[in-house]
Scaffold this motif. Structure first.
Motif, short mmCIF file in Angstrom:
data_model
loop_
_atom_site.label_atom_id
_atom_site.label_comp_id
_atom_site.label_asym_id
_atom_site.label_seq_id
_atom_site.Cartn_x
_atom_site.Cartn_y
_atom_site.Cartn_z
N GLU A 1 0.81 -1.44 0.02
CA GLU A 1 -0.05 -0.10 -0.05
C GLU A 1 0.74 1.24 0.00
O GLU A 1 0.70 2.04 -0.64
N ARG A 2 2.08 1.27 0.89
CA ARG A 2 2.94 2.18 0.90
C ARG A 2 3.41 2.66 -0.57
O ARG A 2 3.62 3.54 -1.01
N GLN A 3 3.82 1.58 -1.39
CA GLN A 3 4.30 1.62 -2.56
C GLN A 3 3.25 2.46 -3.67
O GLN A 3 3.50 3.19 -4.41
N ARG A 4 2.14 1.99 -3.70
CA ARG A 4 1.01 2.66 -4.36
C ARG A 4 0.78 4.02 -4.06
O ARG A 4 0.60 4.79 -5.04
N LEU A 5 1.06 4.19 -2.67
CA LEU A 5 0.72 5.69 -2.10
C LEU A 5 1.86 6.61 -2.94
O LEU A 5 1.70 7.82 -3.18
N ILE A 6 3.08 6.11 -2.75
CA ILE A 6 4.26 6.83 -3.48
C ILE A 6 3.92 7.11 -4.88
O ILE A 6 4.38 8.04 -5.35
N ALA A 7 3.43 5.99 -5.85
CA ALA A 7 3.16 6.00 -6.98
C ALA A 7 2.03 7.12 -7.10
O ALA A 7 1.98 7.97 -8.12
N ALA A 8 1.02 7.23 -6.42
CA ALA A 8 0.10 7.98 -6.21
C ALA A 8 0.59 9.61 -6.24
O ALA A 8 0.35 10.34 -6.93
N ARG A 9 1.36 9.77 -5.30
CA ARG A 9 2.21 11.02 -5.23
C ARG A 9 2.69 11.69 -6.48
O ARG A 9 2.72 12.67 -6.92
N ALA A 10 3.67 10.72 -7.16
CA ALA A 10 4.25 10.87 -8.32
C ALA A 10 3.47 11.19 -9.29
O ALA A 10 3.57 12.22 -10.17
N ARG A 11 2.24 10.41 -9.52
CA ARG A 11 1.28 10.81 -10.57
C ARG A 11 0.58 12.06 -10.42
O ARG A 11 0.43 12.96 -11.12
N LEU A 12 0.12 12.46 -9.00
CA LEU A 12 -0.31 13.76 -8.74
C LEU A 12 0.60 14.92 -9.22
O LEU A 12 -0.09 15.74 -9.53
N LEU A 13 1.75 14.76 -8.93
CA LEU A 13 2.66 16.18 -9.11
C LEU A 13 3.37 15.90 -10.52
O LEU A 13 4.08 16.70 -11.04
N ARG A 14 2.98 15.15 -11.43
CA ARG A 14 3.16 14.79 -12.88
C ARG A 14 3.00 16.04 -13.56
O ARG A 14 3.95 16.66 -14.41
N ASP A 15 1.92 16.52 -13.58
CA ASP A 15 1.30 17.55 -14.39
C ASP A 15 0.77 18.85 -13.03
O ASP A 15 -0.34 18.41 -12.94
N LEU A 16 1.31 20.00 -12.91
CA LEU A 16 1.08 20.61 -11.75
C LEU A 16 0.19 21.65 -12.53
O LEU A 16 -0.55 22.67 -11.58
N SER A 17 -0.31 21.59 -13.74
CA SER A 17 -1.46 22.61 -14.34
C SER A 17 -2.80 21.75 -14.33
O SER A 17 -3.84 22.58 -14.50
N ALA A 18 -3.00 20.55 -14.01
CA ALA A 18 -4.20 19.78 -13.88
C ALA A 18 -4.14 18.56 -12.97
O ALA A 18 -3.24 17.47 -13.28
N ALA A 19 -4.72 18.66 -11.76
CA ALA A 19 -4.55 17.67 -10.77
C ALA A 19 -5.61 16.64 -11.24
O ALA A 19 -6.79 16.98 -11.69
N PRO A 20 -5.51 15.41 -11.33
CA PRO A 20 -6.53 14.32 -11.48
C PRO A 20 -7.52 14.27 -10.28
O PRO A 20 -7.16 14.75 -9.21
N THR A 21 -8.60 13.87 -10.69
CA THR A 21 -9.72 13.58 -9.50
C THR A 21 -9.12 12.47 -8.68
O THR A 21 -8.48 11.75 -8.99
N ILE A 22 -9.72 12.52 -7.55
CA ILE A 22 -9.53 11.63 -6.36
C ILE A 22 -9.74 10.19 -7.13
O ILE A 22 -9.23 9.28 -6.73
N ALA A 23 -11.32 10.31 -7.64
CA ALA A 23 -11.53 8.91 -8.13
C ALA A 23 -10.70 8.50 -9.45
O ALA A 23 -10.34 7.16 -9.44
N GLU A 24 -10.27 9.23 -10.23
CA GLU A 24 -9.14 9.03 -11.40
C GLU A 24 -7.79 8.63 -10.55
O GLU A 24 -7.18 7.64 -10.99
N LEU A 25 -7.19 9.32 -9.58
CA LEU A 25 -6.09 8.81 -9.02
C LEU A 25 -6.29 7.40 -8.31
O LEU A 25 -5.22 6.56 -8.34
N ALA A 26 -7.24 7.11 -7.60
CA ALA A 26 -7.73 5.98 -6.95
C ALA A 26 -7.71 4.96 -7.99
O ALA A 26 -6.98 3.80 -7.66
N ARG A 27 -8.34 4.85 -9.07
CA ARG A 27 -8.60 3.88 -10.12
C ARG A 27 -7.18 3.80 -10.69
O ARG A 27 -6.76 2.68 -11.00
#
Length: 260
Positions: A156-182
């Motif tokens: 789960e920690r690995q997935r959360l770290i991946a989620a953080r990287a995905r979240l910060l990949r494009d600072l002009s547009a954040a994914p929704t929580i639903a998109e990030l979770a999926r």
């Protein structure tokens, strides 16, 4: 003191047998995939987010890394470490004097956050040396200060770290929580709770923090309007409000101070 970020090839596993000629004490943390190090009968296979300390000049190493592995490495000469820790010492003095250290540092919020911050500053443009130095000291303190064990399971920690990287990949547009979770493979509740536990911040707050820090960099060479548009703001007043909330100053005043 030197900091580095190492990555796999992205295509195949890496194996190497080598003699360590480094005079440094290495403070490292695995950020992605897997690694395994064998030396002098020790076998170290850290979990994602787990740190480890290595000092083994002249020793033979056998190392294996996954194709997508990444780890951050902070290297200090023993005398530099002694200067930084002062009279309190690092807790490694006896082992370093004996010429060999090989030990893991349990993962935890402080370690993971410090490792990710250091990795970001290693890859940041030149001109951020003070931030890099501060991140290096925070990372070192995470190793030496220890802390409570991480309550989050390794996968789960690995997935959360991946989620953080995905979240910060494009600072002009954040994914929704639903998109990030999926994308990451966690339900929304675990994603939100895990983010708060692991990174000490909500998902949106972390995104905004990095977004505004990037805005401050952009203002060095772009106008306020250009910066706002590059970060996905269609309303300039919304950008100004967010920037002032983060730094206590309007972006036009920040821009004026940077260009004077």
């Amino acid at each position: 003191m030197t900091a580095a970020l190492y990555r796999g090839t992205g295509q195949e596993e890496t194996h190497a047998d080598l003699i360590n000629n480094s005079p440094y004490v290495h403070f490292t943390c695995l950020l992605k995939d897997r690694s395994r190090t064998q030396v002098r009968g020790h076998d170290l296979s850290p979990d994602i987010g787990e740190g480890y300390v290595v000092f083994a000049p002249g020793e033979r190493f056998s190392v294996d890394y996954g194709p997508n592995y990444a780890h951050v490495d902070l290297m200090l000469l023993p005398e530099t470490l002694a200067e930084l820790t002062g009279d309190d010492g690092s807790g490694l003095d006896d082992e370093i004097s004996g010429g060999f250290v090989m030990q893991g540092t349990p993962p935890g919020q402080r370690m993971i956050d410090a490792a990710l911050r250091l990795a970001e500053h290693v890859e940041a443009p030149q001109g951020q040396r003070l931030y890099l130095y501060a991140a290096a000291l925070e990372f070192l303190a995470g190793h030496l200060g220890g802390g409570a064990p991480d309550p989050i399971p390794p996968r789960e920690r690995q997935r959360l770290i991946a989620a953080r990287a995905r979240l910060l990949r494009d600072l002009s547009a954040a994914p929704t929580i639903a998109e990030l979770a999926r994308e990451i493979g966690l339900n929304q509740l675990k994603l939100k709770q895990g983010f708060k536990t692991l990174f000490g911040s909500s998902i949106y707050a972390l995104f905004q923090q990095h977004r505004m820090e990037y805005a401050r960099q952009l203002l060095r060479s772009h106008s306020v309007t250009e910066t706002a548009l590059m970060l996905g703001y269609n309303n300039l007043s919304h950008f100004s409000t967010a920037f002032r909330k983060q730094f206590g100053i309007l972006p036009r005043h920040e821009r004026k101070g940077l260009t004077n």
